[in-house]
Motif scaffolding. Structure first.
Motif, mmCIF file in Angstrom:
data_model
loop_
_atom_site.group_PDB
_atom_site.id
_atom_site.type_symbol
_atom_site.label_atom_id
_atom_site.label_comp_id
_atom_site.label_asym_id
_atom_site.label_seq_id
_atom_site.Cartn_x
_atom_site.Cartn_y
_atom_site.Cartn_z
ATOM 1 N N ALA A 77 0.651 -1.071 0.048
ATOM 2 C CA ALA A 77 0.090 0.116 0.107
ATOM 3 C C ALA A 77 0.797 1.244 -0.093
ATOM 4 C CB ALA A 77 -1.004 -0.058 1.076
ATOM 5 N N VAL A 78 1.980 1.166 0.648
ATOM 6 C CA VAL A 78 2.832 2.371 0.735
ATOM 7 C C VAL A 78 3.725 2.608 -0.408
ATOM 8 C CG1 VAL A 78 4.878 3.250 2.042
ATOM 9 C CG2 VAL A 78 2.845 2.301 3.473
ATOM 10 N N ALA A 79 4.302 1.416 -0.742
ATOM 11 C CA ALA A 79 5.323 1.474 -1.891
ATOM 12 C C ALA A 79 4.678 1.446 -3.559
ATOM 13 C CB ALA A 79 6.433 0.492 -1.761
ATOM 14 N N ALA A 80 3.837 0.523 -3.530
ATOM 15 C CA ALA A 80 3.263 0.270 -4.985
ATOM 16 C C ALA A 80 1.918 0.923 -5.375
ATOM 17 C CB ALA A 80 2.713 -1.297 -4.780
ATOM 18 N N THR A 81 1.068 1.178 -4.412
ATOM 19 C CA THR A 81 -0.189 1.694 -4.953
ATOM 20 C C THR A 81 -0.031 3.117 -5.785
ATOM 21 O OG1 THR A 81 -1.219 0.668 -3.313
ATOM 22 C CG2 THR A 81 -2.688 2.579 -4.407
ATOM 23 N N GLY A 82 0.634 4.081 -4.961
ATOM 24 C CA GLY A 82 0.788 5.256 -5.699
ATOM 25 C C GLY A 82 1.506 5.327 -7.059
ATOM 26 N N PRO A 83 2.609 4.866 -7.160
ATOM 27 C CA PRO A 83 3.308 4.744 -8.411
ATOM 28 C C PRO A 83 2.624 4.004 -9.485
ATOM 29 C CG PRO A 83 4.822 4.014 -6.629
ATOM 30 C CD PRO A 83 3.508 4.058 -6.037
ATOM 31 N N VAL A 84 1.835 2.936 -9.274
ATOM 32 C CA VAL A 84 0.887 2.379 -9.972
ATOM 33 C C VAL A 84 -0.228 3.270 -10.625
ATOM 34 C CG1 VAL A 84 -0.612 0.502 -10.468
ATOM 35 C CG2 VAL A 84 1.439 -0.086 -9.484
ATOM 36 N N ALA A 85 -0.716 4.089 -9.564
ATOM 37 C CA ALA A 85 -1.862 5.126 -9.954
ATOM 38 C C ALA A 85 -1.266 6.086 -10.873
ATOM 39 C CB ALA A 85 -2.170 5.762 -8.636
ATOM 40 N N ARG A 86 0.098 6.545 -10.535
ATOM 41 C CA ARG A 86 0.482 7.763 -11.384
ATOM 42 C C ARG A 86 0.929 6.945 -12.833
ATOM 43 N NH1 ARG A 86 2.762 8.868 -6.445
ATOM 44 N NH2 ARG A 86 4.677 7.839 -6.950
ATOM 45 N N ARG A 87 1.509 5.956 -12.896
ATOM 46 C CA ARG A 87 1.782 5.393 -14.147
ATOM 47 C C ARG A 87 0.629 5.071 -15.120
ATOM 48 N NH1 ARG A 87 5.594 2.063 -11.431
ATOM 49 N NH2 ARG A 87 4.345 0.404 -11.430
ATOM 50 N N GLY A 88 -0.623 4.734 -14.407
ATOM 51 C CA GLY A 88 -1.974 4.566 -15.073
ATOM 52 C C GLY A 88 -2.652 5.612 -15.327
ATOM 53 N N ARG A 89 -2.389 6.659 -14.972
ATOM 54 C CA ARG A 89 -3.102 8.168 -14.790
ATOM 55 C C ARG A 89 -4.347 7.866 -14.368
ATOM 56 N NH1 ARG A 89 -0.481 11.415 -18.849
ATOM 57 N NH2 ARG A 89 0.991 10.278 -20.191
ATOM 58 N N ALA A 90 -4.208 7.376 -13.128
ATOM 59 C CA ALA A 90 -5.635 7.274 -12.307
ATOM 60 C C ALA A 90 -6.010 8.740 -12.211
ATOM 61 C CB ALA A 90 -5.349 6.326 -11.313
ATOM 62 N N ASP A 91 -7.423 8.788 -12.033
ATOM 63 C CA ASP A 91 -7.938 10.043 -11.542
ATOM 64 C C ASP A 91 -8.392 9.982 -10.137
ATOM 65 O OD1 ASP A 91 -8.448 11.479 -14.159
ATOM 66 O OD2 ASP A 91 -9.588 9.683 -14.692
ATOM 67 N N LEU A 92 -8.363 8.724 -9.563
ATOM 68 C CA LEU A 92 -8.485 8.613 -8.377
ATOM 69 C C LEU A 92 -8.275 7.366 -7.704
ATOM 70 C CD1 LEU A 92 -10.557 9.767 -5.958
ATOM 71 C CD2 LEU A 92 -12.110 8.141 -6.801
#
Length: 375
Positions: A77-92
């Motif tokens: 949750a700390v290390a993977a979720t944010g980077p994956v969200a940014r790479r995938g251009r997640a809005d939320l």
């Protein structure tokens, strides 16, 4: 309208974590219907990948080094979720299982189901085991754009214990599951060896301290053996840690510990139960209470605000920290069961809690949160 993207953090999904997993299984397919312009993606660990794929309405990405243990889940949750969200251009990002990323970045909603770790800290060993999880929950809730929770009682607890501004918390009640009666409950339950000539008190849940199952067994032990019911406590891996309490209290003939039960077995248990007992000291919501009421089963619950919130006037209440008082309340509930009109009223009350309503309200929060950050 261009597709929007929501990344759902399901790193902690294993298929055996009870109510929080029921929550995502029920909501996600409904959310996809209500948000047709949203592309959902899930992030999960290796243990949950197959289970998540069976219900998730979108692409499922696996983080292979996240297992069933809370430590790797937390690290993911700390290390993977944010980077994956940014790479995938997640809005939320939506983290529906108590915690997710702990730093601000992509707009985020976290569902915090309760603040039980702070309300019922348990013993020294349990506090040590939970320390990291509790810290991450607090940090994740404080840095989220919005916090979802499942009852007004939980919202008050989260605000007080996690220091989250009450104006950032949205309450969306859980739904209840419609009854799915089985044709032959006795046959389905035959492996459990339940006696046919004694009242049955059912209770379901994990073995965390706040569930207070030792308190339920202590209450059972105060009941005259001549009229003592059989208590079935489902919901644990075997060997069950409650077995020692059963032996200590001399309840070997009076308590059945079946471990995890199938969906059909749980429905059958509701069908044969004379009473559902909820001795929990605190809950985020209390799904089994609502499910029991919806099936016309009498309910006796520990007298705390959250269980009164979900049980209303349809349930009975007593102090589950007082073994004699709770034992007497069990006996009273079994000897003076609700009549047909009372059961019908209870079923109407419980039917107010629907997953469709929960999905409507959750979709609104997710949609609004993205818009608030953009403004």
């Amino acid at each position: 309208m261009a597709d929007r993207r929501i990344l759902v953090d399901l790193l902690g999904f294993t298929g055996s974590r009870g109510g929080t997993e029921t929550y995502v299984r029920e909501l996600l397919p409904r959310l996809a219907e209500r948000l047709p312009h949203v592309r959902f993606a899930a992030l999960t660990g290796r243990v949950g990948a197959e289970r998540v794929s069976s219900f998730f309405p979108g692409h499922v990405q696996t983080v292979p080094w996240v297992g069933a243990d809370p430590a790797t889940w937390a690290l993911g949750a700390v290390a993977a979720t944010g980077p994956v969200a940014r790479r995938g251009r997640a809005d939320l990002v939506w983290a529906p299982a108590n915690f997710g990323p702990v730093f601000r970045g992509v707009p985020r909603v976290v569902t915090v189901h309760d603040a039980i770790y702070d309300e019922v800290p348990g013993g020294l060993a349990q506090r040590a085991q939970r320390a990291v999880t509790s810290t991450l929950m607090r940090r994740s809730a404080r840095t989220a754009d919005r916090v979802l929770t499942v009852s007004h009682a939980a919202a008050a607890s989260i605000s007080a214990h996690l220091d989250v501004d009450a104006t950032r918390i949205d309450v969306v009640h859980n739904g209840s599951t419609a009854p799915r009666p089985v044709a032959d409950p006795a046959g389905i339950l035959a492996p459990l060896g339940l006696p046919a000539d004694r009242p049955i008190v059912l209770s379901v849940g994990n073995r965390m301290p706040h569930k207070n199952f030792p308190g339920l067994l202590a209450a059972c032990a105060t009941i005259d053996p001549a009229v003592r019911p059989v208590v079935v406590v489902a919901g644990s891996r075997l060997p069950d840690p409650l077995a020692e309490d059963v032996r200590r209290l001399g309840l070997e003939r009076d308590v059945v510990l079946p471990g995890w039960v199938s969906d059909d077995q749980l429905e059958a248990l509701f069908q044969v139960a004379d009473l559902y007992a909820c001795p929990s000291l605190v809950e985020g919501f209390g799904l089994p209470v609502v499910d029991a009421l919806r099936r016309g089963v009498a309910v006796l619950a520990h007298d705390v605000p959250v269980l009164r919130e979900v049980g209303g006037d349809a349930a009975r209440y007593a102090d589950a920290t007082d073994a004699a008082a709770f034992g007497a309340a069990i006996t009273s509930a079994l000897t003076t069961p609700p009549d047909a009109a009372m059961r019908a009223d209870a079923q109407r009350w419980a039917s107010r809690f629907t997953w469709d309503d929960a999905a409507d309200a959750t979709a609104e929060v997710l949609d609004r949160t993205r818009g608030e950050r953009r403004r």
